[in-house]
Design a protein around this motif. Structure first.
Motif, PDB file in Angstrom:
ATOM      1  N   ARG A   1       3.841  28.597 -45.830  1.00 19.96           N
ATOM      2  CA  ARG A   1       4.177  28.639 -44.399  1.00 19.96           C
ATOM      3  C   ARG A   1       5.431  29.496 -44.253  1.00 19.96           C
ATOM      4  O   ARG A   1       6.477  29.178 -44.823  1.00 19.96           O
ATOM      5  CB  ARG A   1       4.410  27.233 -43.874  1.00 19.96           C
ATOM      6  N   VAL A   2       5.334  30.591 -43.496  1.00 19.58           N
ATOM      7  CA  VAL A   2       6.490  31.480 -43.329  1.00 19.58           C
ATOM      8  C   VAL A   2       7.070  31.395 -41.919  1.00 19.58           C
ATOM      9  O   VAL A   2       8.149  31.926 -41.652  1.00 19.58           O
ATOM     10  CB  VAL A   2       6.117  32.942 -43.655  1.00 19.58           C
ATOM     11  N   HIS A   3       6.335  30.751 -41.028  1.00 20.96           N
ATOM     12  CA  HIS A   3       6.759  30.609 -39.634  1.00 20.96           C
ATOM     13  C   HIS A   3       5.949  29.453 -39.066  1.00 20.96           C
ATOM     14  O   HIS A   3       4.908  29.104 -39.625  1.00 20.96           O
ATOM     15  CB  HIS A   3       6.478  31.914 -38.870  1.00 20.96           C
ATOM     16  N   ARG A   4       6.381  28.874 -37.975  1.00 16.53           N
ATOM     17  CA  ARG A   4       5.594  27.780 -37.394  1.00 16.53           C
ATOM     18  C   ARG A   4       4.200  28.241 -36.987  1.00 16.53           C
ATOM     19  O   ARG A   4       3.275  27.425 -36.863  1.00 16.53           O
ATOM     20  CB  ARG A   4       6.310  27.177 -36.191  1.00 16.53           C
TER      21      ARG A   4
ATOM     22  N   TRP B   1      13.757  38.860 -39.919  1.00 11.69           N
ATOM     23  CA  TRP B   1      13.082  39.091 -41.189  1.00 11.69           C
ATOM     24  C   TRP B   1      11.565  39.054 -41.000  1.00 11.69           C
ATOM     25  O   TRP B   1      11.034  38.222 -40.257  1.00 11.69           O
ATOM     26  CB  TRP B   1      13.511  38.048 -42.216  1.00 11.69           C
ATOM     27  N   SER B   2      10.890  39.976 -41.688  1.00 14.74           N
ATOM     28  CA  SER B   2       9.428  40.050 -41.614  1.00 14.74           C
ATOM     29  C   SER B   2       8.845  40.318 -42.986  1.00 14.74           C
ATOM     30  O   SER B   2       9.488  40.941 -43.847  1.00 14.74           O
ATOM     31  CB  SER B   2       8.971  41.155 -40.659  1.00 14.74           C
ATOM     32  N   LEU B   3       7.611  39.831 -43.190  1.00 16.31           N
ATOM     33  CA  LEU B   3       6.869  40.097 -44.423  1.00 16.31           C
ATOM     34  C   LEU B   3       5.823  41.162 -44.172  1.00 16.31           C
ATOM     35  O   LEU B   3       5.131  41.143 -43.150  1.00 16.31           O
ATOM     36  CB  LEU B   3       6.134  38.829 -44.894  1.00 16.31           C
TER      37      LEU B   3
ATOM     38  N   ALA C   1       6.382  37.779 -38.841  1.00 12.91           N
ATOM     39  CA  ALA C   1       7.761  37.293 -38.724  1.00 12.91           C
ATOM     40  C   ALA C   1       7.991  36.096 -39.643  1.00 12.91           C
ATOM     41  O   ALA C   1       7.107  35.267 -39.855  1.00 12.91           O
ATOM     42  CB  ALA C   1       8.049  36.908 -37.288  1.00 12.91           C
ATOM     43  N   VAL C   2       9.213  36.031 -40.210  1.00 12.49           N
ATOM     44  CA  VAL C   2       9.627  34.909 -41.053  1.00 12.49           C
ATOM     45  C   VAL C   2      10.714  34.142 -40.302  1.00 12.49           C
ATOM     46  O   VAL C   2      11.701  34.724 -39.854  1.00 12.49           O
ATOM     47  CB  VAL C   2      10.167  35.391 -42.406  1.00 12.49           C
ATOM     48  N   SER C   3      10.548  32.848 -40.171  1.00 13.28           N
ATOM     49  CA  SER C   3      11.551  32.046 -39.465  1.00 13.28           C
ATOM     50  C   SER C   3      12.768  31.827 -40.353  1.00 13.28           C
ATOM     51  O   SER C   3      12.686  31.903 -41.585  1.00 13.28           O
ATOM     52  CB  SER C   3      10.963  30.701 -39.047  1.00 13.28           C
ATOM     53  N   ARG C   4      13.907  31.538 -39.746  1.00 17.34           N
ATOM     54  CA  ARG C   4      15.125  31.284 -40.514  1.00 17.34           C
ATOM     55  C   ARG C   4      14.943  30.081 -41.439  1.00 17.34           C
ATOM     56  O   ARG C   4      15.438  30.069 -42.566  1.00 17.34           O
ATOM     57  CB  ARG C   4      16.292  31.025 -39.563  1.00 17.34           C
ATOM     58  N   ARG C   5      14.216  29.070 -40.954  1.00 17.91           N
ATOM     59  CA  ARG C   5      14.004  27.866 -41.753  1.00 17.91           C
ATOM     60  C   ARG C   5      13.247  28.172 -43.048  1.00 17.91           C
ATOM     61  O   ARG C   5      13.498  27.551 -44.077  1.00 17.91           O
ATOM     62  CB  ARG C   5      13.245  26.830 -40.932  1.00 17.91           C
ATOM     63  N   GLN C   6      12.307  29.126 -42.994  1.00 20.39           N
ATOM     64  CA  GLN C   6      11.463  29.416 -44.155  1.00 20.39           C
ATOM     65  C   GLN C   6      11.972  30.578 -45.002  1.00 20.39           C
ATOM     66  O   GLN C   6      11.396  30.880 -46.041  1.00 20.39           O
ATOM     67  CB  GLN C   6      10.036  29.741 -43.690  1.00 20.39           C
TER      68      GLN C   6
ATOM     69  N   ARG D   1      12.090  33.944 -50.016  1.00 20.82           N
ATOM     70  CA  ARG D   1      12.857  34.694 -51.023  1.00 20.82           C
ATOM     71  C   ARG D   1      12.620  34.130 -52.423  1.00 20.82           C
ATOM     72  O   ARG D   1      12.490  34.889 -53.393  1.00 20.82           O
ATOM     73  CB  ARG D   1      14.348  34.649 -50.676  1.00 20.82           C
ATOM     74  N   GLU D   2      12.537  32.821 -52.528  1.00 18.38           N
ATOM     75  CA  GLU D   2      12.304  32.192 -53.831  1.00 18.38           C
ATOM     76  C   GLU D   2      10.938  32.583 -54.396  1.00 18.38           C
ATOM     77  O   GLU D   2      10.808  32.881 -55.583  1.00 18.38           O
ATOM     78  CB  GLU D   2      12.404  30.679 -53.682  1.00 18.38           C
ATOM     79  N   VAL D   3       9.921  32.599 -53.546  1.00 20.71           N
ATOM     80  CA  VAL D   3       8.570  32.970 -53.981  1.00 20.71           C
ATOM     81  C   VAL D   3       8.532  34.431 -54.420  1.00 20.71           C
ATOM     82  O   VAL D   3       7.946  34.771 -55.452  1.00 20.71           O
ATOM     83  CB  VAL D   3       7.556  32.719 -52.856  1.00 20.71           C
TER      84      VAL D   3
END
Length: 252
Positions: free
Chosen positions: A195-198, A222-224, A233-238, A243-245
């Motif tokens: 999950r990268v965004h809601r 930030w976007s993938l 779009a990537v949410s701040r929460r994710q 980045r870890e993945v």
């Protein structure tokens, strides 16, 4: 230790309500293989509409019906990807040759005897087991595509994106709109998705880059980039999880 076999799922297609009722009783009273009726239809058009919503293992199909007859409908079905098997159930014995030309699993004449139905369902279970052994393992999503029912393996999914009341499935073969909840689809896909965004879930293997970009309104975030060139779009929460993945991908 043995694994309990899931019941065969059955669609009954017959224009006579009493015939459908009797078949339902025979199917649901069959002990081996276990089977359950997932729908009934009185003609080919109604059956096709049901199949767009509910996949099944086998169609118990009458031949003489209003509109498109069972033989033509069976021929249409077998041209679809991952079609259900067909067992004809008819009052006429003179269509047997034509029935097997359209790859029918069995041909039952009315009134159907319990033993004959059981033999037909055993053939269905055997063919399904053979197909499962040769098919790629793993979760799949079922989609409707212009009247056809398709199964999209999780290995082909690039991402899922929720927009208003629907979810867009983007795969290596195309795009489809689903009315399932994004959370339910994410759970079905299993590991390998993030999950990268809601409103978005991506296949980790399909991620190509993470960058700061301006959106359509000029706001930076930030976007993938996915393997097909799409940006999500990537949410701040994710962001930390993404980045870890990506870091893990670079290390492997």
């Amino acid at each position: 230790m043995t694994t309990e076999r899931p019941p065969l799922t059955v669609l009954i297609v017959d224009d006579e309500p009493l015939a459908r009722l009797r078949l339902r009783g025979l199917v649901e009273g069959n002990a081996e293989p276990p089977a359950r009726v997932v729908g009934e239809a009185g003609d080919a058009a109604a059956a096709l509409a049901l199949l767009q919503q509910t996949a099944c293992d086998v169609v118990l199909l009458d031949i003489a019906m209003p509109g498109r007859d069972g033989l033509y409908f069976a021929d249409d079905l077998r041209r679809q990807p991952e079609p259900p098997l067909v067992v004809f159930v008819t009052a006429h014995a003179d269509h047997a040759l034509r029935a097997f030309e359209v790859d029918a699993t069995d041909y039952l004449t009315k009134p159907v005897r319990r033993e004959r139905l059981q033999a037909a369902l055993l053939r269905v279970a055997e063919r399904r087991a053979q197909h499962a052994e040769s098919a790629p393992s793993g979760p799949t999503l079922v989609v409707s595509d212009r009247g056809r029912v398709l199964r999209v393996p999780a290995t082909e999914v690039l991402y899922l994106k929720a927009e208003q009341k629907y979810v867009t499935l983007c795969s290596q073969r195309g795009r489809w709109v689903l009315d399932d909840a994004l959370a339910d689809l994410e759970q079905r896909l299993g590991p390998g998705f993030l999950r990268v965004h809601r409103n978005a879930v991506v296949a980790v293997s399909a991620v190509r880059a993470l960058e700061r970009r301006a959106d359509d309104e000029g706001e930076e975030g930030w976007s993938l980039q996915m393997s097909n060139g799409d940006w999500l779009a990537v949410s701040r929460r994710q962001l930390a999880a993404v980045r870890e993945v990506l870091a893990a991908q670079q290390r492997s």
